[in-house]
Design an enzyme around this catalytic site. Structure first.
Site, PDB file in Angstrom:
ATOM      1  N   SER A 123     -49.335  -2.906  35.778  1.00  0.00           N
ATOM      2  CA  SER A 123     -50.204  -3.876  35.107  1.00  0.00           C
ATOM      3  C   SER A 123     -50.821  -4.750  36.185  1.00  0.00           C
ATOM      4  O   SER A 123     -50.254  -4.880  37.288  1.00  0.00           O
ATOM      5  CB  SER A 123     -49.349  -4.757  34.175  1.00  0.00           C
ATOM      6  OG  SER A 123     -50.092  -5.866  33.715  1.00  0.00           O
ATOM      7  N   TYR A 167     -41.880  -9.817  32.051  1.00  0.00           N
ATOM      8  CA  TYR A 167     -42.934  -8.792  32.198  1.00  0.00           C
ATOM      9  C   TYR A 167     -43.510  -8.845  33.612  1.00  0.00           C
ATOM     10  O   TYR A 167     -43.594  -7.823  34.301  1.00  0.00           O
ATOM     11  CB  TYR A 167     -44.028  -9.043  31.158  1.00  0.00           C
ATOM     12  CG  TYR A 167     -45.079  -7.956  31.081  1.00  0.00           C
ATOM     13  CD1 TYR A 167     -44.807  -6.740  30.461  1.00  0.00           C
ATOM     14  CD2 TYR A 167     -46.357  -8.151  31.598  1.00  0.00           C
ATOM     15  CE1 TYR A 167     -45.767  -5.750  30.378  1.00  0.00           C
ATOM     16  CE2 TYR A 167     -47.330  -7.159  31.511  1.00  0.00           C
ATOM     17  CZ  TYR A 167     -47.031  -5.963  30.896  1.00  0.00           C
ATOM     18  OH  TYR A 167     -47.986  -4.976  30.812  1.00  0.00           O
TER      19      TYR A 167
HETATM   20  N1  LIG Z   1     -52.339  -3.335  26.602  1.00  0.00           N
HETATM   21  C1  LIG Z   1     -52.515  -4.030  27.702  1.00  0.00           C
HETATM   22  O1  LIG Z   1     -53.262  -5.029  27.713  1.00  0.00           O
HETATM   23  C2  LIG Z   1     -51.832  -3.596  28.976  1.00  0.00           C
HETATM   24  C3  LIG Z   1     -52.286  -4.166  30.190  1.00  0.00           C
HETATM   25  C4  LIG Z   1     -51.652  -3.783  31.376  1.00  0.00           C
HETATM   26  C5  LIG Z   1     -50.624  -2.855  31.365  1.00  0.00           C
HETATM   27  N2  LIG Z   1     -50.208  -2.320  30.185  1.00  0.00           N
HETATM   28  C6  LIG Z   1     -49.101  -1.356  30.228  1.00  0.00           C
HETATM   29  O2  LIG Z   1     -49.538  -0.132  29.694  1.00  0.00           O
HETATM   30  C7  LIG Z   1     -48.419   0.586  29.169  1.00  0.00           C
HETATM   31  C8  LIG Z   1     -48.742   1.044  27.777  1.00  0.00           C
HETATM   32  O3  LIG Z   1     -48.985  -0.112  26.999  1.00  0.00           O
HETATM   33  P1  LIG Z   1     -49.875  -0.103  25.681  1.00  0.00           P
HETATM   34  O4  LIG Z   1     -50.717  -1.299  25.722  1.00  0.00           O
HETATM   35  O5  LIG Z   1     -50.494   1.220  25.465  1.00  0.00           O
HETATM   36  O6  LIG Z   1     -48.690  -0.363  24.645  1.00  0.00           O
HETATM   37  P2  LIG Z   1     -48.571  -0.066  23.077  1.00  0.00           P
HETATM   38  O7  LIG Z   1     -47.516  -0.989  22.634  1.00  0.00           O
HETATM   39  O8  LIG Z   1     -49.890  -0.148  22.427  1.00  0.00           O
HETATM   40  O9  LIG Z   1     -48.146   1.464  22.964  1.00  0.00           O
HETATM   41  C9  LIG Z   1     -47.202   2.020  23.747  1.00  0.00           C
HETATM   42  C10 LIG Z   1     -46.441   3.144  23.061  1.00  0.00           C
HETATM   43  O10 LIG Z   1     -45.239   3.197  23.808  1.00  0.00           O
HETATM   44  C11 LIG Z   1     -44.149   3.359  22.931  1.00  0.00           C
HETATM   45  N3  LIG Z   1     -42.950   2.826  23.586  1.00  0.00           N
HETATM   46  C12 LIG Z   1     -42.625   1.531  23.780  1.00  0.00           C
HETATM   47  N4  LIG Z   1     -41.440   1.453  24.418  1.00  0.00           N
HETATM   48  C13 LIG Z   1     -41.025   2.725  24.640  1.00  0.00           C
HETATM   49  C14 LIG Z   1     -39.893   3.297  25.243  1.00  0.00           C
HETATM   50  N5  LIG Z   1     -38.906   2.516  25.730  1.00  0.00           N
HETATM   51  N6  LIG Z   1     -39.788   4.649  25.305  1.00  0.00           N
HETATM   52  C15 LIG Z   1     -40.765   5.438  24.783  1.00  0.00           C
HETATM   53  N7  LIG Z   1     -41.851   4.949  24.178  1.00  0.00           N
HETATM   54  C16 LIG Z   1     -41.990   3.616  24.108  1.00  0.00           C
HETATM   55  C17 LIG Z   1     -44.552   2.628  21.670  1.00  0.00           C
HETATM   56  O11 LIG Z   1     -43.830   3.130  20.552  1.00  0.00           O
HETATM   57  C18 LIG Z   1     -46.050   2.897  21.599  1.00  0.00           C
HETATM   58  O12 LIG Z   1     -46.355   4.056  20.838  1.00  0.00           O
HETATM   59  C19 LIG Z   1     -47.233  -0.374  29.260  1.00  0.00           C
HETATM   60  O13 LIG Z   1     -46.445  -0.077  30.395  1.00  0.00           O
HETATM   61  C20 LIG Z   1     -47.893  -1.721  29.418  1.00  0.00           C
HETATM   62  O14 LIG Z   1     -47.041  -2.664  30.061  1.00  0.00           O
HETATM   63  C21 LIG Z   1     -50.792  -2.664  28.991  1.00  0.00           C
END
Ligand SMILES: NC(=O)c1ccc[n+]([C@@H]2O[C@H](COP(=O)([O-])OP(=O)(O)OC[C@H]3O[C@@H](n4cnc5c(N)ncnc54)[C@H](O)[C@@H]3O)[C@@H](O)[C@H]2O)c1
Length: 289
Positions: free
Chosen positions: A157, A170
């Site tokens: 991130s 986080y």
């Molecule tokens: N959305 C943002 O703004 C953002 C920004 C920077 C980084 N990220 C990172 O991107 C990655 C994905 O995030 P996202 O926004 O798509 O999240 P999200 O919550 O929209 O979706 C993520 C998916 O991961 C699954 N999940 C969660 N924990 C899990 C686990 N322990 N094992 C298996 N599956 C699991 C959830 O069920 C969901 O379907 C994460 O690592 C997050 O920290 C997100």
């Protein structure tokens, strides 16, 4: 010697940033953790569209199955944040795919606030946001080093390069994720390992929707779609680029943080003040962050 050539570290060729690059994923065996939604789903869709065979992991079995069915891949539901979950995923995916060529360690959790966050939530953040990558690498590296090839993608991130206000577990565990990804690349690039570290700011997913006032004030305005993250990843894969920055401005913030840390911290403090004021105003009207 050209000025550009001087900036390249020793041993890095001009055409690739540091790694070997992967312009063609057709037929590659891919695993995506947290692939049932958000960024993981976009990555699964994109790599499958480019011809990869994809194993979709998710905590939510229905979501994993839906995406696997859509991309013609395999669902392997489970928790990517536990040692057993990662081991079972890699064992099952290896059976299904033959070889895992690309492992996208994408699942993440944003639980907790500051130091008052209970140890159990800090531990969960550490396991899902950092140890998941370590555990996967532990199992994948022996095979990848033996064959001299493998691609490890860490979804960290921008919080791992900068910070995320309101979310200490986080921010800290995402910094550790970036640190581990860098370490892997530095240690094994010359033995055929390619590492990509994805560092977006706001992305329109469930996670962003649940990130409270800091998300609204700091991230929402410049938020992008998950598909743009997948595009940035495939662009980086084509040239072997380590840092994947779907928000290009993050590079400037990262430079600013490194070169004028006090000024950067003053700016972050001003943002935190705005968040506090918005929270106070909403408390007065009975709303919560
Ligand atoms: N959305 C943002 O703004 C953002 C920004 C920077 C980084 N990220 C990172 O991107 C990655 C994905 O995030 P996202 O926004 O798509 O999240 P999200 O919550 O929209 O979706 C993520 C998916 O991961 C699954 N999940 C969660 N924990 C899990 C686990 N322990 N094992 C298996 N599956 C699991 C959830 O069920 C969901 O379907 C994460 O690592 C997050 O920290 C997100």
């Amino acid at each position: 010697m050209a000025a550009d050539a001087l900036r390249l570290p020793m041993g890095v060729r001009r055409a690739t940033r540091y790694g070997s690059g992967m312009t063609n994923v057709s037929g590659a065996g891919v695993v995506v953790t947290g692939g049932g939604g958000g960024i993981g789903r976009a990555i699964a869709r994109r790599l499958a569209a480019d011809g990869a065979r994809v194993v979709v992991n998710d905590l939510d079995p229905t979501a994993a199955q839906a995406v696997a069915a859509e991309v013609g891949g395999f669902a392997v539901p489970g928790d990517a944040g536990t040692e057993q979950g990662v081991a079972l995923l890699i064992e099952t995916a290896t059976d299904l795919l033959g070889e895992i060529d690309i492992y996208c360690s994408n699942a993440g959790t944003v639980a907790g606030t500051g130091p008052e966050t209970p140890d159990e939530l800090w531990q969960r953040a550490w396991e899902v946001n950092t140890l998941a990558h370590v555990r996967a690498a532990r199992l994948l590296l022996p095979g990848w080093l033996a064959r001299g090839a493998g691609t490890f993608v860490v979804t960290a991130s921008a919080a791992g390069l900068l910070t995320m206000l309101g979310a200490a577990p986080y921010s800290v565990t995402k910094h550790a994720a970036v640190g581990f990804a860098e370490w892997l690349a530095a240690t094994y690039a010359h033995r055929g390992l390619t590492v990509h570290c994805i560092c977006p700011q706001g992305v329109r997913t469930q996670m962003l929707a649940g990130s409270g006032r800091a998300g609204e004030i700091v991230l929402a305005a410049a938020a992008i779609e998950p598909e743009q993250v997948a595009d940035a990843l495939t662009a980086a894969m084509a040239v072997g680029g380590f840092l994947v920055l779907p928000h290009p401005e993050v590079r400037d913030y990262y430079v600013h943080r490194a070169t004028d840390t006090d000024r950067w911290l003053r700016g972050m403090s001003r943002l935190q003040q705005r968040i506090d004021e918005a929270n106070e105003a909403n408390e007065a009207t009975g709303e919560t962050a």
